[in-house]
Design a protein around this motif. Structure first.
Motif, PDB file in Angstrom:
ATOM      1  N   ALA A 146       8.356  -9.230   8.049  1.00  0.00           N
ATOM      2  CA  ALA A 146       9.203  -8.042   7.901  1.00  0.00           C
ATOM      3  C   ALA A 146      10.411  -8.187   8.820  1.00  0.00           C
ATOM      4  O   ALA A 146      10.279  -8.557   9.985  1.00  0.00           O
ATOM      5  N   VAL A 147      11.567  -7.911   8.264  1.00  0.00           N
ATOM      6  CA  VAL A 147      12.797  -7.872   9.062  1.00  0.00           C
ATOM      7  C   VAL A 147      13.207  -6.402   9.122  1.00  0.00           C
ATOM      8  O   VAL A 147      13.646  -5.827   8.143  1.00  0.00           O
ATOM      9  N   GLY A 148      12.992  -5.808  10.280  1.00  0.00           N
ATOM     10  CA  GLY A 148      13.198  -4.368  10.363  1.00  0.00           C
ATOM     11  C   GLY A 148      11.971  -3.624   9.878  1.00  0.00           C
ATOM     12  O   GLY A 148      10.848  -4.144   9.872  1.00  0.00           O
ATOM     13  N   GLU A 149      12.158  -2.407   9.425  1.00  0.00           N
ATOM     14  CA  GLU A 149      11.062  -1.527   9.033  1.00  0.00           C
ATOM     15  C   GLU A 149      10.683  -1.747   7.573  1.00  0.00           C
ATOM     16  O   GLU A 149      11.509  -1.561   6.675  1.00  0.00           O
ATOM     17  N   PRO A 150       9.434  -2.160   7.285  1.00  0.00           N
ATOM     18  CA  PRO A 150       9.027  -2.331   5.886  1.00  0.00           C
ATOM     19  C   PRO A 150       8.753  -0.989   5.223  1.00  0.00           C
ATOM     20  O   PRO A 150       8.449   0.013   5.886  1.00  0.00           O
ATOM     21  N   THR A 151       8.844  -0.966   3.890  1.00  0.00           N
ATOM     22  CA  THR A 151       8.542   0.246   3.139  1.00  0.00           C
ATOM     23  C   THR A 151       7.036   0.391   2.979  1.00  0.00           C
ATOM     24  O   THR A 151       6.264  -0.557   3.178  1.00  0.00           O
ATOM     25  N   ASP A 152       6.601   1.583   2.585  1.00  0.00           N
ATOM     26  CA  ASP A 152       5.183   1.800   2.325  1.00  0.00           C
ATOM     27  C   ASP A 152       4.687   0.896   1.200  1.00  0.00           C
ATOM     28  O   ASP A 152       3.550   0.411   1.244  1.00  0.00           O
ATOM     29  N   GLU A 153       5.536   0.672   0.195  1.00  0.00           N
ATOM     30  CA  GLU A 153       5.145  -0.205  -0.911  1.00  0.00           C
ATOM     31  C   GLU A 153       4.929  -1.634  -0.410  1.00  0.00           C
ATOM     32  O   GLU A 153       3.946  -2.288  -0.794  1.00  0.00           O
ATOM     33  N   MET A 154       5.806  -2.109   0.429  1.00  0.00           N
ATOM     34  CA  MET A 154       5.642  -3.453   0.987  1.00  0.00           C
ATOM     35  C   MET A 154       4.335  -3.575   1.756  1.00  0.00           C
ATOM     36  O   MET A 154       3.601  -4.568   1.621  1.00  0.00           O
ATOM     37  N   ARG A 155       4.017  -2.579   2.551  1.00  0.00           N
ATOM     38  CA  ARG A 155       2.800  -2.629   3.360  1.00  0.00           C
ATOM     39  C   ARG A 155       1.557  -2.558   2.478  1.00  0.00           C
ATOM     40  O   ARG A 155       0.559  -3.235   2.734  1.00  0.00           O
ATOM     41  N   ASP A 156       1.608  -1.744   1.434  1.00  0.00           N
ATOM     42  CA  ASP A 156       0.476  -1.654   0.518  1.00  0.00           C
ATOM     43  C   ASP A 156       0.233  -2.992  -0.160  1.00  0.00           C
ATOM     44  O   ASP A 156      -0.900  -3.494  -0.207  1.00  0.00           O
ATOM     45  N   ARG A 157       1.295  -3.591  -0.700  1.00  0.00           N
ATOM     46  CA  ARG A 157       1.150  -4.862  -1.413  1.00  0.00           C
ATOM     47  C   ARG A 157       0.727  -5.979  -0.457  1.00  0.00           C
ATOM     48  O   ARG A 157      -0.124  -6.810  -0.793  1.00  0.00           O
ATOM     49  N   PHE A 158       1.305  -6.018   0.714  1.00  0.00           N
ATOM     50  CA  PHE A 158       0.952  -7.045   1.686  1.00  0.00           C
ATOM     51  C   PHE A 158      -0.520  -6.922   2.071  1.00  0.00           C
ATOM     52  O   PHE A 158      -1.233  -7.940   2.159  1.00  0.00           O
ATOM     53  N   THR A 159      -0.990  -5.722   2.281  1.00  0.00           N
ATOM     54  CA  THR A 159      -2.379  -5.531   2.707  1.00  0.00           C
ATOM     55  C   THR A 159      -3.347  -5.924   1.598  1.00  0.00           C
ATOM     56  O   THR A 159      -4.424  -6.480   1.863  1.00  0.00           O
ATOM     57  N   ARG A 160      -2.976  -5.643   0.348  1.00  0.00           N
ATOM     58  CA  ARG A 160      -3.828  -6.069  -0.769  1.00  0.00           C
ATOM     59  C   ARG A 160      -3.902  -7.602  -0.851  1.00  0.00           C
ATOM     60  O   ARG A 160      -4.968  -8.174  -1.089  1.00  0.00           O
ATOM     61  N   VAL A 161      -2.764  -8.256  -0.649  1.00  0.00           N
ATOM     62  CA  VAL A 161      -2.757  -9.715  -0.635  1.00  0.00           C
ATOM     63  C   VAL A 161      -3.600 -10.232   0.534  1.00  0.00           C
ATOM     64  O   VAL A 161      -4.383 -11.172   0.396  1.00  0.00           O
ATOM     65  N   LEU A 162      -3.445  -9.606   1.699  1.00  0.00           N
ATOM     66  CA  LEU A 162      -4.206 -10.010   2.880  1.00  0.00           C
ATOM     67  C   LEU A 162      -5.703  -9.849   2.646  1.00  0.00           C
ATOM     68  O   LEU A 162      -6.504 -10.725   3.027  1.00  0.00           O
ATOM     69  N   ARG A 163      -6.112  -8.762   2.031  1.00  0.00           N
ATOM     70  CA  ARG A 163      -7.540  -8.556   1.783  1.00  0.00           C
ATOM     71  C   ARG A 163      -8.099  -9.645   0.859  1.00  0.00           C
ATOM     72  O   ARG A 163      -9.225 -10.135   1.067  1.00  0.00           O
ATOM     73  N   GLY A 164      -7.310 -10.046  -0.145  1.00  0.00           N
ATOM     74  CA  GLY A 164      -7.732 -11.142  -1.008  1.00  0.00           C
ATOM     75  C   GLY A 164      -7.817 -12.451  -0.252  1.00  0.00           C
ATOM     76  O   GLY A 164      -8.750 -13.245  -0.451  1.00  0.00           O
ATOM     77  N   HIS A 165      -6.843 -12.675   0.639  1.00  0.00           N
ATOM     78  CA  HIS A 165      -6.853 -13.881   1.467  1.00  0.00           C
ATOM     79  C   HIS A 165      -8.105 -13.906   2.361  1.00  0.00           C
ATOM     80  O   HIS A 165      -8.781 -14.939   2.470  1.00  0.00           O
ATOM     81  N   ILE A 166      -8.410 -12.791   2.967  1.00  0.00           N
ATOM     82  CA  ILE A 166      -9.581 -12.713   3.839  1.00  0.00           C
ATOM     83  C   ILE A 166     -10.874 -12.911   3.032  1.00  0.00           C
ATOM     84  O   ILE A 166     -11.829 -13.546   3.501  1.00  0.00           O
ATOM     85  N   ALA A 167     -10.899 -12.391   1.797  1.00  0.00           N
ATOM     86  CA  ALA A 167     -12.089 -12.549   0.960  1.00  0.00           C
ATOM     87  C   ALA A 167     -12.393 -14.022   0.698  1.00  0.00           C
ATOM     88  O   ALA A 167     -13.560 -14.442   0.718  1.00  0.00           O
ATOM     89  N   ILE A 168     -11.356 -14.820   0.469  1.00  0.00           N
ATOM     90  CA  ILE A 168     -11.559 -16.262   0.292  1.00  0.00           C
ATOM     91  C   ILE A 168     -11.996 -16.888   1.612  1.00  0.00           C
ATOM     92  O   ILE A 168     -12.954 -17.682   1.663  1.00  0.00           O
ATOM     93  N   ALA A 169     -11.301 -16.555   2.679  1.00  0.00           N
ATOM     94  CA  ALA A 169     -11.607 -17.162   3.983  1.00  0.00           C
ATOM     95  C   ALA A 169     -13.037 -16.867   4.433  1.00  0.00           C
ATOM     96  O   ALA A 169     -13.662 -17.697   5.110  1.00  0.00           O
TER      97      ALA A 169
END
Length: 610
Positions: free
Chosen positions: A429-452
């Protein structure tokens, strides 16, 4: 201050400027009494990166992606690309001269059956297509009442007057301190596979297989240390390597001759295969990399071409202890460079003074500062804002975008070190991310963690794991259009088969394999998100397990941007994984940092979330 030595940012030729080449090709086809011709993005061995002398598709069309195919007919021409390159192809080719069509669904053969007429003669170069690809073309021609013609020489080469000479990168020895296994032992294992196949000999048409088997590396293509070459391994007797002698020093020749006969020109392969085939030999060929010309040659001389999976690809994919320790060391070295880069980006980007190219040059420089970098493992993907949504975006001086506050910056990069190959993606993030960015990033992160965190029975395939990475995106009606992960070589290709984590990943995952874990999300004209680590398949210690179980050990060590995480969306187990991962990053990397500001940045970037 920063510069790139291993990648450039020049805009390739393209568009209307290349239309004259299409006209010249049509004239050459007419002279040869051909109605059309197929131009794949391929060399004789189906390499991902090809030498400049093999870039026929880019020279003809202007399209520079790593996967594509063109079909030129008398009145129509089409370029076929997969979903990663649709936007890129539309910008690079002359849309008045070329139709841009999907490469997979439907396949090019579907287009052919609609555009060929009875009596047409479609040419193809049998050295640039596998037998399976040639059979698909032949079936399409038959359906249309046309004929598929194998040409003796490539018509593109006939009009490409300034075509570069073939590469002559020097061959080097990949010592036992890196390979962990001498050539004689590898050949013993390969011969066991040859006996299982019931054939008289195996052709190594994949230069990666030759490099691995004989513990050599080269410099014939960009970003992958390949010595373009072939080898023939008989079930008994000495193997033969076919390689241009100008690539060999006395030292490397002596190394090769300890375990194989060396033929100084690759063309000698045809003579050797003909000799064997005339005795009725059954000769194994790799479905994925062997040219159709090899099958034709063997069959024409009375032999039996036996097509299947190259057994070396699976042997090579399972790393030994030396290779595993090497890649761990390479990733630790790479982690220091990554942390220095991430701290620098976080410090400088908010001012709005940096561009995508600045980021590429800085990251490569930090890696070169290790003193061990041999090359980048692929051209760095540096995309900010809408460019981040282009999955395989390659920044040029024309497309270069300034990194602005409110943007996301996606950096997908890798390094080639003699002890290991790396591949890592971080989204910042460069500056303040939007709520949509944080939602999408967290969903991607949860999928990444599920594989790991996955634990799975021995024999599980990548296709069986792929859903784990997508589940949280699917729950919101979202998805990503690429595989979750690919295999990675040991100072070889960053994209290595046969195993992968994807809907098409049918190869069982074995302990010692290294795969990427890289789910993502891409909002067209908005932003891109991807989180990628490399994972090593290891034994899982499950108390009371009734069968052998496997898990992943994460090799990549770099902070994941905490500002983009909605902690409330994480389960306690996911949060624990993230905090433990960050604690490990700090523990490994911090002692190797000599700058207090970077240490402070790392402390903050890896602090536990609650």
């Amino acid at each position: 201050m920063f510069e790139a030595h291993f990648q450039t940012f020049e805009e390739p030729e393209g568009g209307v400027a290349l239309t004259a080449r299409l006209s010249a090709l049509r004239e050459e086809l007419a002279r040869r009494k051909l109605t059309g011709f197929v131009v794949p993005r391929a060399d004789e061995q189906q390499n991902e990166y090809v030498a400049a002398s093999e870039e026929r598709l880019a020279w003809l069309t202007g399209f520079t992606g790593s996967a594509g195919l063109a079909i030129v007919l008398s009145k129509e021409a089409a370029l076929f690309v997969d979903g990663r390159y649709t936007l890129q192809a539309g910008k690079q080719v002359d849309r008045k001269a070329w139709q841009v069509e999907p490469l997979v669904d439907p396949p090019p053969e579907h287009w052919l059956t609609r555009h060929l007429a009875a009596g047409d003669r479609l040419g193809f170069d049998p050295w640039l297509h596998t037998s399976a690809a040639a059979e698909r073309l032949a079936a399409a021609c038959t359906k249309a009442g046309a004929e598929l013609v194998a040409v003796d020489s490539n018509p593109v080469d006939a009009i490409w007057h300034e075509r570069p000479a073939p590469p002559l990168g020097p061959v080097t020895i990949h010592g036992a301190q890196f390979s962990g296994e001498i050539e004689a032992e590898k050949l013993k294992r390969i011969r066991l596979e040859i006996n299982k196949l019931g054939v008289d000999a195996l052709v190594l048409s994949d230069s990666h297989a030759v490099a691995w088997t004989f513990n050599i590396r080269g410099a014939d293509v960009a970003h992958t240390p390949l010595p373009l070459s072939y080898a023939l391994v008989p079930k008994e007797g000495r193997p033969t390597i076919f390689i241009d002698h100008r690539k060999l020093s006395n030292l490397t020749r002596d190394h090769l001759e300890q375990s194989a006969d060396v033929r100084e020109q690759p063309a000698a392969l045809a003579a050797k295969l003909t000799e064997l085939a005339r005795r009725g030999a059954a000769i194994a060929l790799d479905n994925a990399t062997a040219a159709d010309a090899l099958s034709r040659l063997i069959a024409g001389a009375g032999g039996k071409p036996v097509r299947g999976n190259d057994p070396v690809s699976l042997l090579k994919a399972v790393k030994n202890i030396t290779e595993i320790e090497g890649t761990r060391t390479a990733h630790q070295r790479d982690a220091v460079a990554l942390v220095r880069f991430l701290a620098w980006i976080d410090r400088e980007a908010p001012s709005g003074g940096l561009t995508e190219i600045d980021a590429v040059e800085a990251l490569e420089t930090f890696r070169r500062d290790t003193g061990a970098l041999k090359d980048v493992s692929f051209p760095t993907i540096s995309g900010t804002g809408p460019n981040g949504a282009i999955v395989h975006y390659r920044v040029t001086r024309k497309s270069n975008r300034r990194i602005a506050p409110g943007d996301l910056l996606l950096i997908d990069s890798g390094a080639q070190y003699e002890d290991g190959t790396t591949d890592v993606t971080r989204t910042m993030a460069v500056g303040e991310p939007t709520d949509e960015m944080r939602d999408r990033f967290t969903r991607v992160l949860r999928g990444h963690i599920a594989i790991a965190r996955a634990v799975f029975p021995d024999g599980t395939t990548g296709a069986q794991l792929d859903t784990l990475a997508r589940q949280y995106l699917w729950a919101a009606g979202l998805d990503f259009e690429h595989g979750t992960g690919h295999g990675v070589g040991s100072y070889l290709s960053v994209h290595e088969g046969p195993a992968r984590i994807s809907k098409l990943g049918t190869t069982p995952l074995k302990r010692g394999m290294i795969l990427s874990n890289e789910p993502g999300y891409y909002k067209t004209d908005g932003f891109g998100i991807r989180i990628e680590n490399l994972e090593l398949v290891v034994a899982a210690d499950i108390k009371g397990a009734e069968k052998p179980m496997n898990a992943f050990e994460t090799l990549t060590l770099a902070p994941i941007d905490r500002r983009l995480i909605d902690v409330g969306m994480l389960s306690p187990d996911e949060l624990a994984w993230l905090n433990n991962y960050h604690a490990r990053v700090a523990h490994v990397v911090r002692p190797h940092l000599d700058d207090s500001a970077t240490k402070l940045w790392l402390d903050e970037a890896t602090a536990a979330l609650k």
